[in-house]
Write an enzyme that holds these catalytic residues in place. Structure first.
Site, PDB file in Angstrom:
ATOM      1  N   TYR A 214       9.623  67.891 -28.941  1.00 50.96           N
ATOM      2  CA  TYR A 214       8.749  68.795 -29.710  1.00 50.96           C
ATOM      3  C   TYR A 214       7.677  67.989 -30.430  1.00 50.96           C
ATOM      4  O   TYR A 214       7.990  67.002 -31.108  1.00 50.96           O
ATOM      5  CB  TYR A 214       9.644  69.529 -30.702  1.00 50.96           C
ATOM      6  CG  TYR A 214       9.049  70.651 -31.521  1.00 50.96           C
ATOM      7  CD1 TYR A 214       8.453  71.754 -30.924  1.00 50.96           C
ATOM      8  CD2 TYR A 214       9.148  70.633 -32.906  1.00 50.96           C
ATOM      9  CE1 TYR A 214       7.962  72.802 -31.694  1.00 50.96           C
ATOM     10  CE2 TYR A 214       8.662  71.685 -33.681  1.00 50.96           C
ATOM     11  CZ  TYR A 214       8.072  72.759 -33.067  1.00 50.96           C
ATOM     12  OH  TYR A 214       7.603  73.796 -33.828  1.00 50.96           O
TER      13      TYR A 214
ATOM     14  N   HIS B 116       3.031  72.056 -34.405  1.00 50.62           N
ATOM     15  CA  HIS B 116       3.304  72.897 -35.572  1.00 50.62           C
ATOM     16  C   HIS B 116       3.421  72.124 -36.886  1.00 50.62           C
ATOM     17  O   HIS B 116       3.909  72.668 -37.863  1.00 50.62           O
ATOM     18  CB  HIS B 116       4.595  73.724 -35.365  1.00 50.62           C
ATOM     19  CG  HIS B 116       4.442  74.788 -34.326  1.00 50.62           C
ATOM     20  ND1 HIS B 116       5.502  75.268 -33.601  1.00 50.62           N
ATOM     21  CD2 HIS B 116       3.368  75.472 -33.903  1.00 50.62           C
ATOM     22  CE1 HIS B 116       5.076  76.211 -32.761  1.00 50.62           C
ATOM     23  NE2 HIS B 116       3.778  76.338 -32.930  1.00 50.62           N
TER      24      HIS B 116
END
Ligand code: ADP
Ligand code: SF4
Length: 693
Positions: free
Chosen positions: A170, A173
């Site tokens: 990831y 964000h």
């Protein structure tokens, strides 16, 4: 019904490294407010997405270690082997319906406070943590980086053990350590993990390589990556460093899941962004890699989806919100049931569940988050258990949902609406600036009922108690809504405010029904704190009037922090030249002036106001129910078994709550009253999850 051949391309299988997705519908990772606290509920929720035809169903962000503790947010958790069985519940539920299960493992680095575990957060360099807690993250040393890689690798192995098919790395964000290493503004290291872009990308590269090495034989490795941060050169940009990183690592992962960072940018509401809004930032990715690319953009139209694939923008249609609003979206396209798609309205009530750590909920889909605890399914509703008809009074969101759901159960349904237009507050509010998509709440329900032979809709039919008695329906729902107060009573004042009964005072209902201020300056008194005050300020400003918004809160539309809108709203208000007076109450209105009282100093001042718009609170429109209550003794002889208030008429709340109460009412007809709210009590003991009701 058969599928339109134009949409065939959406149902082509796509290979992702060692696994194959059955079609191009990809439920990207999304939060639920449940996370590790409710594994059974989560498994059921995700399993229903798989049943609805999504080829890939992903978890939310999943913590890999106690130094990545998101409390008070409820996310996934895979700290050690004891968490495996809970995660396996979800993977199994997804597999049961032939979909691939994906897991977004991640370390939150310097974004969260580790408030629960009380461990010091870690980041590339010494920085305050990204969320506003009075906590700093410490700079990681080389041993920390080695530890982090091991934790990530171990979590990948646990993911495989739990049965997942796709394991994420990831990097978006603002939340993930791999992205924080990439961000110049957060990484001032002078070792091989800082400085040049290649160095800053080193951790991301290593995490991808580690994950492939650990589980790549059976699991695909996906990278969720920020194409842009929308802060220009200060951040990662689609034509700058983000592009360079993808060029560098193009063929390393098995899939690129691409979006714009941070979450408020990625999940913009329909007030600020329309379907496909990410394309200008993400479309470059496919030109740089041969690996499949998934992206989002609140896609609900199959034509837009096809266009994304055909034009080479995306390989997979990624969706979080559209899959929440309609878990069966792929199935409906596959079966040629396009007008049955329950389109997301882009309100972000779903997001508020994560922000408040409560079960996921959705304005369009009342079953969301209730799949396990109430046994609700979005497409299946039990048949009725009695003969007799149903009368629903009022066709706002509560009444429309109640009527539709009762009709789906097989009741003969009569829906009476006082006005000529259906939709109640949804119709009125959808005419406010930016809210046109909210009309989908009405349109979807009206379209479904139009096809049903057991529904009769009566417009221009304001019912009184006698009419209801004459009708003699077995069950009656009173869904007559609410009206905005004019007297000033609300959170700030428990008493009527002097001067609010004058002719230049307006309520939101006035403005929405066309009675608008024609003279400025206009004062908007916002004691409601959701979207209404800010949007009416926008409306009056658009009419060319000078506008000042007064609020007891510190910011405009304060609750919209939970829907990711508070900053975009504040920006819009500022750019429109609307003045804001925070920490202040309106205590009176006379002589063309409002009386203001500072919540900080208690000082009293006056502001000229030709018009005052008061946005404080609502009162249920429950006269019909009160009248019927007076004649309770006649219900039985009229054949009435129950009369129930639902929606705003019961307790004014969000549109989502109105839809939910309408749905709940219909499901509860001829059923025993709900007893204890079912709940999940997970007890994790020696790797075993015990679930109790
Ligand atoms: P909710 O959000 O609870 O659904 P709304 O205010 O959106 O409530 O909708 C209520 C609807 O009920 C409005 O469209 C209103 O015109 C209608 N209504 C109110 N009173 C009556 C009545 N006595 N008979 C029929 N319809 C009514
Ligand atoms: Fe869409 Fe609103 Fe439902 Fe979220 S809550 S999925 S934004 S309709």
């Amino acid at each position: 019904m058969t599928r339109d051949p134009r949409y065939d391309i959406l149902f082509e299988p796509v290979r992702i490294g060692p696994v194959t997705a059955r079609n191009r519908f990809y439920q990207v990772p999304h939060c639920t407010g449940m996370g590790w606290t409710q594994p059974e509920a989560l498994a059921r929720l995700r399993g229903i997405k798989a049943e609805g035809g999504w080829a890939v169903v992903a978890t939310e962000e999943t913590e890999i270690h106690p130094t990545a503790d998101c409390e008070p947010f409820h996310e996934g958790r895979l700290w050690d082997d004891r968490d495996v069985p809970a995660m396996a519940l979800m993977a199994d539920a997804v597999h049961e319906h032939g979909a691939l299960a994906a897991i977004e493992i991640m370390h939150h680095g310097g974004s969260v406070a580790n408030w629960g575990t009380r461990l010091a957060p870690m980041a590339p360099s010494h920085r305050p943590i990204i969320y506003n807690y009075p906590v700093q993250a410490r700079a990681m040393d080389k041993q920390d980086i080695r530890d982090l890689r091991k934790w990530h690798r171990d979590a990948a192995i646990r993911s495989k053990k739990a049965g997942f098919d796709i394991v994420y790395v990831y990097a978006t964000h603002d939340l993930s350590i791999a992205q924080q290493f990439l961000q110049r503004r957060r990484n001032d290291r002078i070792d091989e993990y800082g400085g040049s872009l290649e160095n800053r990308a080193r951790l991301l590269r290593e995490l991808i390589e580690d994950t492939k090495e650990a589980v790549g034989d059976r699991c695909a490795v996906a990278v969720r990556f920020a194409a842009d941060e929308l802060i220009g050169e200060a951040g990662l940009t689609y034509d700058g460093e983000s592009r360079d990183v993808i060029e560098m690592l193009a063929e390393l992962p098995d899939l690129w899941d691409i979006n714009i960072s941070n979450w408020p940018n990625d999940s913009q509401t329909s007030r600020f962004a329309k379907e496909g809004f990410q394309e200008e930032y993400t479309s470059f990715v496919k030109q740089l890699t041969s690996k499949p690319v998934v992206g989002v953009g609140r896609f609900t139209s199959p034509d837009t989806m096809v266009s994304q694939v055909r034009r080479g923008v995306l390989d997979f249609i990624g969706a979080a919100r559209p899959s929440i609003a309609d878990p069966f979206l792929p199935k409906k396209i596959e079966e040629g049931r396009i007008d049955e798609i329950r389109e997301c309205i882009g309100c972000n009530i779903c997001v508020s569940s994560d922000y408040t750590s409560t079960n996921l909920r959705c304005t369009q889909n009342p079953t969301m988050g209730e799949e396990w605890r109430r046994g609700w399914h979005p497409e299946i509703i039990p048949p009725r258990k009695s003969e007799g008809s149903v009368l629903v009074v009022g066709a706002g969101p509560a009444g429309l949902e109640a009527a539709l759901s009762a009709a789906r159960r097989g009741y003969e349904v009569h829906l009476a609406e006082a006005g000529s237009e259906l939709g109640g507050r949804v119709s009125r509010e959808s005419r406010l600036p930016g809210l046109s998509e909210w009309a989908r709440v009405r349109d979807w329900r009206v379209t479904q009922m139009a096809r049903m032979e057991n529904v009769s809709i009566y417009r221009d039919s304001a019912l009184e108690a006698e009419h209801v008695l004459e009708f003699g329906a077995r069950h009656v729902a009173i869904a007559t809504g609410s009206a905005w107060r004019r007297d000033g009573i609300g959170r700030d004042s428990g008493y009527p405010v002097p001067g609010f009964d004058g002719p230049a005072v307006f309520t939101p209902d006035d403005l929405m029904s066309g009675r608008v201020p024609d003279e400025g300056p206009v004062i908007i008194w916002d004691d409601d704190h959701y979207y209404m005050g800010g949007i009416l300020a926008e409306l009056c400003r658009a009419a060319g009037l000078e506008v000042t918004l007064v609020t007891p809160a510190a910011i405009v539309s304060a609750w919209t922090a939970n829907t990711l809108e508070s900053l975009p709203i504040a920006k819009r208000i500022a750019r429109l030249g609307i003045a804001v007076v925070p920490y202040t109450s309106v205590a009176g209105y006379s002589g063309g002036k409002v009386q203001l009282v500072s919540g900080l100093t208690g000082a009293e001042t006056h502001l000229p106001a030709a018009s005052l718009v008061t946005v404080t609170a609502r009162l249920p429109a429950d006269e019909l129910h009160s009248d019927l209550d007076l004649v309770r003794d006649r219900w039985e002889s009229a054949g009435i078994a129950s009369i129930t208030r639902i929606g705003d008429c019961w307790a004014p709340s969000t549109i989502q709550q109105a839809v939910y109460t309408g749905h709940k009412w219909a499901r509860g007809l001829d059923e025993p009253p709900e007893g204890l709210i079912p709940r999940e009590l997970p007890m994790i003991e020696s790797g075993r999850v015990k679930v109790a009701l």
